[in-house]
Design a protein around this motif. Structure first.
Motif, PDB file in Angstrom:
ATOM      1  N   ALA A  80       0.833  -1.204   0.000  1.00  0.00           N
ATOM      2  CA  ALA A  80       0.000   0.000   0.000  1.00  0.00           C
ATOM      3  C   ALA A  80       0.870   1.258   0.000  1.00  0.00           C
ATOM      4  CB  ALA A  80      -0.933   0.001   1.205  1.00  0.00           C
ATOM      5  N   ALA A  81       1.940   1.235   0.779  1.00  0.00           N
ATOM      6  CA  ALA A  81       2.851   2.385   0.811  1.00  0.00           C
ATOM      7  C   ALA A  81       3.501   2.592  -0.555  1.00  0.00           C
ATOM      8  CB  ALA A  81       3.917   2.179   1.886  1.00  0.00           C
ATOM      9  N   GLU A  82       3.824   1.514  -1.222  1.00  0.00           N
ATOM     10  CA  GLU A  82       4.426   1.604  -2.554  1.00  0.00           C
ATOM     11  C   GLU A  82       3.453   2.234  -3.548  1.00  0.00           C
ATOM     12  OE1 GLU A  82       5.144  -1.564  -6.009  1.00  0.00           O
ATOM     13  OE2 GLU A  82       6.230  -2.045  -4.175  1.00  0.00           O
ATOM     14  N   ILE A  83       2.198   1.832  -3.489  1.00  0.00           N
ATOM     15  CA  ILE A  83       1.178   2.383  -4.385  1.00  0.00           C
ATOM     16  C   ILE A  83       0.975   3.864  -4.095  1.00  0.00           C
ATOM     17  CG2 ILE A  83      -1.297   2.349  -4.896  1.00  0.00           C
ATOM     18  CD1 ILE A  83      -1.117  -0.729  -4.572  1.00  0.00           C
ATOM     19  N   THR A  84       0.942   4.223  -2.814  1.00  0.00           N
ATOM     20  CA  THR A  84       0.784   5.623  -2.429  1.00  0.00           C
ATOM     21  C   THR A  84       1.948   6.460  -2.952  1.00  0.00           C
ATOM     22  OG1 THR A  84      -0.407   4.952  -0.447  1.00  0.00           O
ATOM     23  CG2 THR A  84       0.483   7.183  -0.476  1.00  0.00           C
ATOM     24  N   GLU A  85       3.173   5.938  -2.798  1.00  0.00           N
ATOM     25  CA  GLU A  85       4.349   6.662  -3.287  1.00  0.00           C
ATOM     26  C   GLU A  85       4.301   6.827  -4.795  1.00  0.00           C
ATOM     27  OE1 GLU A  85       7.931   4.767  -2.008  1.00  0.00           O
ATOM     28  OE2 GLU A  85       7.397   4.921   0.108  1.00  0.00           O
ATOM     29  N   LYS A  86       3.912   5.795  -5.515  1.00  0.00           N
ATOM     30  CA  LYS A  86       3.839   5.892  -6.972  1.00  0.00           C
ATOM     31  C   LYS A  86       2.782   6.898  -7.387  1.00  0.00           C
ATOM     32  CE  LYS A  86       5.592   1.491  -8.484  1.00  0.00           C
ATOM     33  NZ  LYS A  86       5.317   0.227  -9.170  1.00  0.00           N
ATOM     34  N   GLY A  87       1.660   6.922  -6.679  1.00  0.00           N
ATOM     35  CA  GLY A  87       0.607   7.885  -6.990  1.00  0.00           C
ATOM     36  C   GLY A  87       1.075   9.308  -6.806  1.00  0.00           C
ATOM     37  N   VAL A  88       1.802   9.576  -5.709  1.00  0.00           N
ATOM     38  CA  VAL A  88       2.331  10.905  -5.439  1.00  0.00           C
ATOM     39  C   VAL A  88       3.370  11.278  -6.489  1.00  0.00           C
ATOM     40  CG1 VAL A  88       3.701  12.264  -3.825  1.00  0.00           C
ATOM     41  CG2 VAL A  88       1.836  10.836  -2.979  1.00  0.00           C
ATOM     42  N   ASP A  89       4.260  10.367  -6.836  1.00  0.00           N
ATOM     43  CA  ASP A  89       5.271  10.641  -7.861  1.00  0.00           C
ATOM     44  C   ASP A  89       4.611  10.936  -9.202  1.00  0.00           C
ATOM     45  OD1 ASP A  89       7.240  10.230  -6.027  1.00  0.00           O
ATOM     46  OD2 ASP A  89       7.697   8.182  -6.655  1.00  0.00           O
ATOM     47  N   HIS A  90       3.573  10.159  -9.510  1.00  0.00           N
ATOM     48  CA  HIS A  90       2.884  10.342 -10.784  1.00  0.00           C
ATOM     49  C   HIS A  90       2.241  11.727 -10.852  1.00  0.00           C
ATOM     50  CE1 HIS A  90       0.885   9.125 -14.439  1.00  0.00           C
ATOM     51  NE2 HIS A  90      -0.295   9.492 -13.927  1.00  0.00           N
TER      52      HIS A  90
END
Length: 176
Positions: free
Chosen positions: A158-168
């Motif tokens: 979940a943290a990985e998905i959140t980080e990718k969303g923020v980066d995107h």
């Protein structure tokens, strides 16, 4: 040991080396430590071949314990020369390489006992009782270790998905 027993051991070792090595790797996260664990287990199994009732169960249990033990040894805390070189993943022709790498990285962040429980239950397909026997603990402990391990794995993913969303979002804002 007679010739028939020796040949039986050789067939077992040939057939089970790769699966045991994969089990050890998923448990400890290091191919060299995994190979060391499996080699040590097979050499001990060879000496006891005629006495072991279930070589498969013996090998699986011993490999899990050896793989966990490899990470606990003091000499392992020193950095190996090979760590200076980047890990180069081999392309997976099935197209699942990204997901496998993501899951492997996430699984490395799960504590060793929880990781061992997850690997035995979901990758090896063992029952709760079989997993408890391999880990030398109660079925309740297997359930709690599995539950906690899944919780940790979910949190990491979940943290990985959140980080990718923020980066995107950040990368799109930078283009405007």
């Amino acid at each position: 040991m007679d010739a028939e027993s020796i040949e039986g051991f050789r067939e077992f070792a040939r057939a089970r080396f790769q699966p045991l090595r994969a089990l050890a790797y998923v448990t400890c996260g290091d191919w060299q430590a995994a190979e060391d664990a499996v080699s040590g287990v097979l050499s001990r199994l060879y000496l006891r071949w005629d006495k072991v009732a279930s070589p498969e169960a013996y090998a699986r249990t011993a490999v899990i314990r050896a793989a966990i033990g490899e990470k606990r040894r003091p000499w392992h805390r020193e950095h190996a020369v090979g760590e200076a070189f980047p890990d180069v993943p081999v392309p997976d022709r099935s197209g699942d390489v990204d997901e496998k790498l993501r899951m492997r990285a996430a699984l490395r962040q799960v504590p060793p006992r929880q990781r061992a429980a997850l690997v035995l239950r979901y990758l090896e397909g063992l029952s709760i009782e079989e997993t408890a026997e391999v880990l030398k603990c109660s079925p309740g402990t297997v359930k709690s270790q599995t539950s906690r391990g899944l919780g940790t794995l979910r949190a990491v993913l979940a943290a990985e998905i959140t980080e990718k969303g923020v980066d995107h979002v950040v990368s799109h804002r930078g283009r405007a």
